[in-house]
Scaffold this motif. Sequence first.
Motif, short mmCIF file in Angstrom:
data_model
loop_
_atom_site.label_atom_id
_atom_site.label_comp_id
_atom_site.label_asym_id
_atom_site.label_seq_id
_atom_site.Cartn_x
_atom_site.Cartn_y
_atom_site.Cartn_z
N VAL A 204 0.86 -1.19 0.00
CA VAL A 204 0.00 0.00 0.00
C VAL A 204 0.89 1.23 0.00
CG1 VAL A 204 -1.73 1.33 1.25
CG2 VAL A 204 -1.86 -1.18 1.22
N GLU A 205 0.66 2.13 -0.97
CA GLU A 205 1.42 3.37 -1.07
C GLU A 205 0.45 4.55 -0.97
OE1 GLU A 205 4.58 3.41 -4.25
OE2 GLU A 205 3.44 1.63 -4.88
N LEU A 206 0.76 5.50 -0.10
CA LEU A 206 -0.03 6.72 0.03
C LEU A 206 0.65 7.82 -0.78
CD1 LEU A 206 -0.88 6.69 3.85
CD2 LEU A 206 -2.20 5.74 1.95
N LEU A 207 0.19 8.03 -2.01
CA LEU A 207 0.78 9.04 -2.88
C LEU A 207 0.10 10.39 -2.72
CD1 LEU A 207 1.29 6.87 -6.10
CD2 LEU A 207 2.86 7.24 -4.18
N ALA A 208 -0.99 10.42 -1.96
CA ALA A 208 -1.67 11.68 -1.64
C ALA A 208 -2.01 11.64 -0.16
CB ALA A 208 -2.93 11.86 -2.48
N PRO A 209 -0.99 11.72 0.70
CA PRO A 209 -1.21 11.48 2.14
C PRO A 209 -2.11 12.51 2.80
CG PRO A 209 1.00 12.30 1.74
CD PRO A 209 0.42 11.99 0.40
N GLN A 210 -2.17 13.73 2.27
CA GLN A 210 -3.05 14.72 2.89
C GLN A 210 -4.51 14.36 2.70
OE1 GLN A 210 -2.09 18.71 1.82
NE2 GLN A 210 -3.66 19.62 3.12
N ALA A 211 -4.83 13.77 1.55
CA ALA A 211 -6.21 13.37 1.28
C ALA A 211 -6.53 12.02 1.91
CB ALA A 211 -6.46 13.31 -0.22
N CYS A 212 -5.53 11.15 2.01
CA CYS A 212 -5.75 9.83 2.64
C CYS A 212 -4.56 9.53 3.55
CB CYS A 212 -5.88 8.75 1.57
SG CYS A 212 -6.05 7.08 2.26
N ALA A 335 -10.29 2.61 5.21
CA ALA A 335 -9.41 3.78 5.11
C ALA A 335 -10.04 4.98 5.78
CB ALA A 335 -9.11 4.08 3.64
N PHE A 336 -9.19 5.99 6.00
CA PHE A 336 -9.66 7.29 6.45
C PHE A 336 -9.33 8.30 5.37
CE2 PHE A 336 -8.50 11.43 8.27
CZ PHE A 336 -9.76 11.82 8.72
N PHE A 337 -10.35 9.01 4.89
CA PHE A 337 -10.17 10.04 3.87
C PHE A 337 -10.53 11.39 4.48
CE2 PHE A 337 -11.52 6.24 1.36
CZ PHE A 337 -10.30 6.00 0.75
N ASP A 338 -9.75 12.39 4.12
CA ASP A 338 -10.00 13.74 4.59
C ASP A 338 -11.32 14.26 4.02
OD1 ASP A 338 -8.99 16.26 5.90
OD2 ASP A 338 -9.23 16.96 3.84
N GLU A 397 1.33 12.75 10.43
CA GLU A 397 1.27 14.21 10.48
C GLU A 397 0.03 14.77 9.77
OE1 GLU A 397 4.10 13.23 7.00
OE2 GLU A 397 3.54 12.42 8.97
N HIS A 398 -0.60 13.95 8.94
CA HIS A 398 -1.79 14.43 8.23
C HIS A 398 -3.09 13.97 8.88
CE1 HIS A 398 1.24 14.74 4.89
NE2 HIS A 398 0.66 15.92 4.82
N LEU A 399 -3.01 13.20 9.95
CA LEU A 399 -4.23 12.81 10.65
C LEU A 399 -4.76 14.00 11.46
CD1 LEU A 399 -3.22 9.26 11.95
CD2 LEU A 399 -4.95 9.78 10.21
N PRO A 400 -6.08 14.08 11.65
CA PRO A 400 -6.65 15.21 12.40
C PRO A 400 -6.13 15.24 13.83
CG PRO A 400 -8.37 13.97 11.25
CD PRO A 400 -7.12 13.16 11.15
N GLN A 401 -5.79 16.42 14.28
CA GLN A 401 -5.33 16.62 15.65
C GLN A 401 -6.17 17.72 16.29
OE1 GLN A 401 -2.99 14.67 16.97
NE2 GLN A 401 -2.54 13.64 15.01
N VAL A 402 -6.74 17.44 17.44
CA VAL A 402 -7.55 18.43 18.15
C VAL A 402 -6.95 18.66 19.53
CG1 VAL A 402 -9.85 19.04 19.01
CG2 VAL A 402 -9.63 17.70 16.91
N ALA A 403 -6.63 19.90 19.81
CA ALA A 403 -6.04 20.23 21.11
C ALA A 403 -7.11 20.16 22.20
CB ALA A 403 -5.45 21.64 21.06
N PRO A 404 -6.72 19.82 23.43
CA PRO A 404 -7.69 19.82 24.53
C PRO A 404 -8.35 21.19 24.68
CG PRO A 404 -5.64 18.78 25.20
CD PRO A 404 -5.37 19.41 23.87
N VAL A 405 -9.59 21.18 25.15
CA VAL A 405 -10.38 22.40 25.28
C VAL A 405 -10.62 22.67 26.76
CG1 VAL A 405 -12.59 23.51 24.74
CG2 VAL A 405 -11.49 21.98 23.06
#
Length: 792
Positions: A204-212, A335-338, A397-405
């Motif tokens: 498996v190759e992620l050639l568009a890592p921001q989108a997937c 998969a996870f897609f943006d 680095e492209h997975l969603p990150q949410v800071a604590p609130v």
Amino acid sequence: MKFSEQWLRTWVSPQVARDELVARLSMAGLEVDSVTPAAGEFSGVVVGEILTAEQHPDADKLRVCQVSNGSETFQVVCGAPNARPGIKIPFAMIGAVLGADFKIKKAKLRGVESFGMLCSASELQISDDDSGLLELAGEAPVGEDLRTYLNLDDASIEVDLTPNRGDCLSLAGLAREVGALYDAPVTRPAIAAVPAAHDEVRSVELLAPQACPRYLGRVIRNVDLSRPTPLWMVERLRRSDVRAIDPAVDVTNYVMLELGQPMHAFDLAEIKGGIRVRLAEAGEKLVLLDGQEVTLRPDTLVIADHERALAIAGVMGGEHSGVAAGTRDLFLESAFFDTIAIAGKARSYGLHTDASHRFERGVDSQLAREAMERATALLLEIVGGEPGPIVEAVSAEHLPQVAPVTLRAERIEQMLGLSLPATEVERLLTGLGLKVAASGAGQWQVEIPSHRFDLSIEVDLIEELARLYGYNRLPVRYPEARLAPQPQSEARAELGQLRRLLVARGYQEAVTFSFIDPKWFELFHPGVAPLTLANPISADLAAMRASLWPGLVKALQHNLNRQQSRVRLFESGLRFVGQLDGLKQEAMLAGVICGSRQPEGWANGKDGVDFYDLKADVEALLGSAGAGVEFAFVAGEHPALHPGQCARVEREGRLVGFLGALHPELARDLGLEQPVFLFELRLAEVVEGRLPQFRELSRFPEVRRDLALLVAREVPAETLLADIRQQAGEHLTDLRLFDVYQGKGIDPLSKSLAVGLTWQHPSRTLTDEEVNENLHRIIASLEGKFHATLRK
């Protein structure tokens, strides 16, 4: 999102009835659109088995079947094309009841006795399929009650979710909400890692890592897709409005509904090399599973192998790599897609799928592995096979990150007007899967879980507290002046406004009984059977009114008998049309007038009211909401009104009501010696109007022309005016009928209508040639359609 109530209750089952659960979900922002029973009402239907099926001796399309209920055999005549030996089907035995009142009895069809009925899905209201008998699984226990076997005492609940609540597009998300609302435990199905039985993998190759940023794949060899999907899964899918296709597709759909993770199964034999998640190449084509060939755009994310595209990522798979009956080996994708990469892509290709619906709203970025294990276990259970290891490619680095609130108690109280105990705040938020940790007095640090894309700031958390606590429980605090202004639509005339208008025109409001004398009912509605009361107050109050007129005329009589010679009354209320099995209740507005046109006074005349006085009042009502031009008055007939002084009120072809003079014979029967005029309108049509729209005033002069037309007496003026409007061009601003004449100098069979036409251009002065051209066109049309001539 549509789901089975029984399925939801396997996850979380608060001790509340269905109606309360539905109401609570709606109040929490998960609006319930519909609640549909899983099947219609029926009893006495069991699982039957057709032992033999022979041709009916006297009917080509009928078969004589011998059907077993497990203990006895019955002869049943059936016309279904799929009636054949060996299948198990729903068998409605003698005495069974389908629907409200259809009871199965012994019958004789073309001379052959039939002891029961074999049923299709549509006859049991399980689905709309009426192509043949509902075929049950081969292991279905013969003789068992069908409702019990199929668990049909269930309902499909459809929730209309806002776009920010993609986390509730699954049973897991809904169960989490219900658990938080009722503080009830949520029991997830046990999902364990499935050990690999071989070492085969595909790269498996992620050639568009921001989108997937995350993609998982697994090879499952030697599956047997000829095995049927188990009944429990088919039923859960059906009650979620998903059609069962084959075990591979059904399992991926089931996991999507259960956990919220869309998945796809490829035919491993069609994958050349490994998987590449990339953007499409310019001009690249793909034939989708629905047979449609699309030309992919370069901004479209695709799942591809080393030779070609296999699927539009997060939308739909390709036809050539799809699972078919002969597929032996699968490649399972999770998969996870943006959301930004997927948003709008399906619509741009004219598509909308369950997968795109979820990915556009946000799917849990941490869910893919759990879903893969769940789908693998289900597939092995249903179609067998040998799973390989899971291959995962991830771009952290492209997975969603949410800071604590940070959440503050003072801010909660400020926004909700409510001081929630700390334990209550923590309980409510923890129930949604949030991690809450106290960070000081009246303050918390809240970690947002990966399934909640819509939570990022403090007010989001306060909104969640309000939802779960209950909007209806929040305190209501009005301003110190205690003003609570109510919104008022400019496109709607409320009943109070209509009442004030009629009062201003000299009417007084009356309130009469909803039940009337049956004799009066017959007078106003000859030949119509009234809806009568089982236990009336008195014999002369035994029929429900089908019009407001009888009560108003009775009130008119009462006033006339007490020397009130000038009467104007109106009433708003319900009328009742039909009988109990089809009763229709309509809100109506009605009025009655008689006597002099103006109140007694030294400056007023003594002329009596006529039809046009009433018409003016009705026109004022119809125009109160700004939609007066949509109504038309058409010559009509009503048994209670004068044949020559009766008009139908119509709105774009729909009947709104009637107005006219009371029928002379009816007036005589009621002892009314002076003319009486009545109107009655459907209130729903009167109150609905339209917003006023500003149109810039022209600075250029108006041009007016008057026409005196001779036409036959029976031609309605409104018909002529409508034709004039049609022919006068777009710059006609006013059309008035200012004179009607019949008499000396006019043919007795004709009448003279004088109309004034006004034109005005918004940006220049109209020329005489333009106006004259419009006049010639109008006159030519009137001459041709109505044989009208200009009066000299």
